[in-house]
Each structure stands twice: as C-alpha cells, then as structure tokens.
Design an enzyme around this catalytic site. Structure first.
Site: not given
Length: 301
Positions: A171, A175
């Site tokens: 993640y 991002k």
C-alpha cells in the site's frame, strides 16, 4: 443557491463508500453532475454483493442532484475507457476526475505474497493511471481542437505513501507511486488546460477502521475529526475552477486541518570534486546526516 462546481461533470472512482461517497455527495451539493464509479468489492478486493455505486447515485438524485452509476473495473483499459465514455455520453463533457478507488491486503514484508503485492498496486496505482490516461486523451483532443479545457484531476495518496507504514509495504509503495504520477501528470498535462494534484487524507473508512481502530472511533459528541466528509471540501475545491493555478501539489487533510506537504528536496551536500573511497563517503555521509533534519516517523514503527 449556486455552487463552485455548477455545470461541471465529475467522475469519482471508488465512490460507493467512505471517502469516495463523501466526495461524490459534496460535489453534487456544489452543483456538479456525477459519474459514481465503484466495482463493489470487499476490503481485500473480493466480490461484494450489491451495487454501492448505484446506491450513492440514487442518494444524489433523491437530494435533487444528477448522478449515474458505473460499475466497471477501472484498473483495466476497457473499464477505464468505459468510465470516461460514460461521462461524455451521459453529459456531453468531462471536467474533473477524482481517483480514489482502492483496498488493502496488509502483511509484514516477509509474509507478503506476490499476489497481494500485485493486487494492491493494481487497484491503487494502475487504477489511477488508466482513468487519468483516458481522461487526459480526451482533454488533449479538446485542446487541439481549440476548446481549451478547464480540467482537474485529484489523486488520492496517503500518509503511508509519504512516510511509510509498517505492515503496509504494498500500500505504501502504491501510494508513493501515486505522488510520482501526480507530479509527472501535472507537468505533462499543463499545456492542455489540466491541473493535477493529490490529497493524502486521514479519515474513517472501511480500510482505516480496522488498521487504526483506536484513533478512528467516532466520538459520542462534538466534532468528529475522522469523518470522511471533512476531507471532501478540499477535494471539491481542487476539482473546481476556483483552484486555478494550483497544480503538482500534495495536500494532507485531516479533521479541520489542511497541510501542504513538501516532498524531497536537496538537503546538506558535500562535493569532493573527485571520486570518494568508501571510508571517505561514509565519513561525509555521517557529517551530512548530523546537519540534516530528522525524517518523519514511519507509522507503526
């Protein structure tokens, strides 16, 4: 009463719940016409029954707004192309794209499977790139035809992408990649009348309720700092004509606080004027680190 997005056509991905739903409703309240996209999957990306996009579109229409649901997979070329085509075919134009779709598959790195890595990068990073690409192609064609757009893209990064987050290597990487994509898109698309920014929100969603349960709990009374609706005003402003001149920026939004995030920039430096040997390089690096600001703390470290 008129709103700052009157007449604009806005596409929001991952808009069936949480932040995306809050953004879509906030845009509608400011006069925008919406395409509400959501594939309708669970926290891990597995199929989830029902049509959250349809429910949000109906909520907007019931409140007097205009909205249509789109259930395609925006991490595929076909789904992303269909998303942009839906806006053009339904409303005849496209003004703002809000990339928000995503899910989590958290693991410590030594336990992180390749499939979990690929799935999270696919939905977050590829799911930003493909809608952006198809929207940008439309706006480029408009600009070349003499119809210069006043277009906006708002991407969704995260504090995990800016600082890192233990147990969220996939993640965090995705991002962080979105920030890089935002900077490149802002530079490349400026000539076509497109502004591109990113927001790193801190809010209560299906993803954060589990990962940060203690800090995400809604208070019994008073200001709910973690309500996703707190993030939406900035996202709406960035997607409006009122944000003219703002591009290539990353904002953090949490509760009543908005922060302009300042990324990598040169710090202390040393130049020998010739090649270092390893010992010299290490000695120089330690001196520079002593002069440098401390990095931000990694979440969960």
């Amino acid at each position: 009463m008129s709103g700052i997005c009157d007449g604009r056509v806005v596409v929001v991905t991952g808009a069936g719940r949480g932040l995306g739903r809050a953004h879509a409703r906030a845009y509608a309240a400011e006069g925008a016409r919406l395409v509400v996209n959501d594939l309708g999957v669970g926290l891990d990306g597995a199929p989830d029954p029902g049509s959250p996009a349809g429910r949000v579109a109906e909520e907007i229409r019931a409140a007097g707004g205009q909205a249509i649901a789109h259930g395609g997979d925006i991490a595929t070329t076909e789904g992303a192309a269909s998303l942009i085509a839906t806006a053009l075919e339904t409303y005849g134009r496209l003004d703002t794209l809000v990339n928000n779709a995503g899910f989590l598959r958290d693991r410590m790195l030594v336990n992180l499977d390749e499939d979990d890595w690929d799935a999270v990068l696919r939905v977050h990073l590829k799911g930003h790139f493909l809608p952006l690409k198809h929207a940008a192609a439309h706006w480029r064609a408009e600009a070349k035809a003499g119809r210069m757009p006043v277009a906006r893209i708002v991407n969704t990064s995260s504090g995990a992408g800016l600082l890192g987050s233990v147990g969220q290597g996939n993640y965090s990487a995705a991002k962080a990649g979105i920030v890089g994509l935002t900077l490149v898109a802002a530079a490349e698309l400026r000539r076509y009348g497109v502004q591109v920014n990113a927001v790193a929100p801190a809010a209560r969603t299906r993803m954060t309720e589990r990962t940060f349960a203690e800090t995400m709990t809604a208070p019994a009374d008073g200001f709910d700092a973690m309500a996703p609706e707190n993030v939406s005003p900035l996202v709406v402003w960035l997607g409006s004509e009122a944000s003219a001149g703002v591009s290539g920026r990353v904002f953090e939004a949490e509760g009543g606080r908005i922060t302009v995030m300042e990324g990598w920039r040169p710090g202390p430096s040393a130049d020998k004027g010739a090649r270092w040997n390893p010992g010299e390089a290490g000695e120089a690096a330690l001196k520079l680190l002593a002069e440098a600001a401390e990095p931000g703390a990694v979440y969960g470290a």
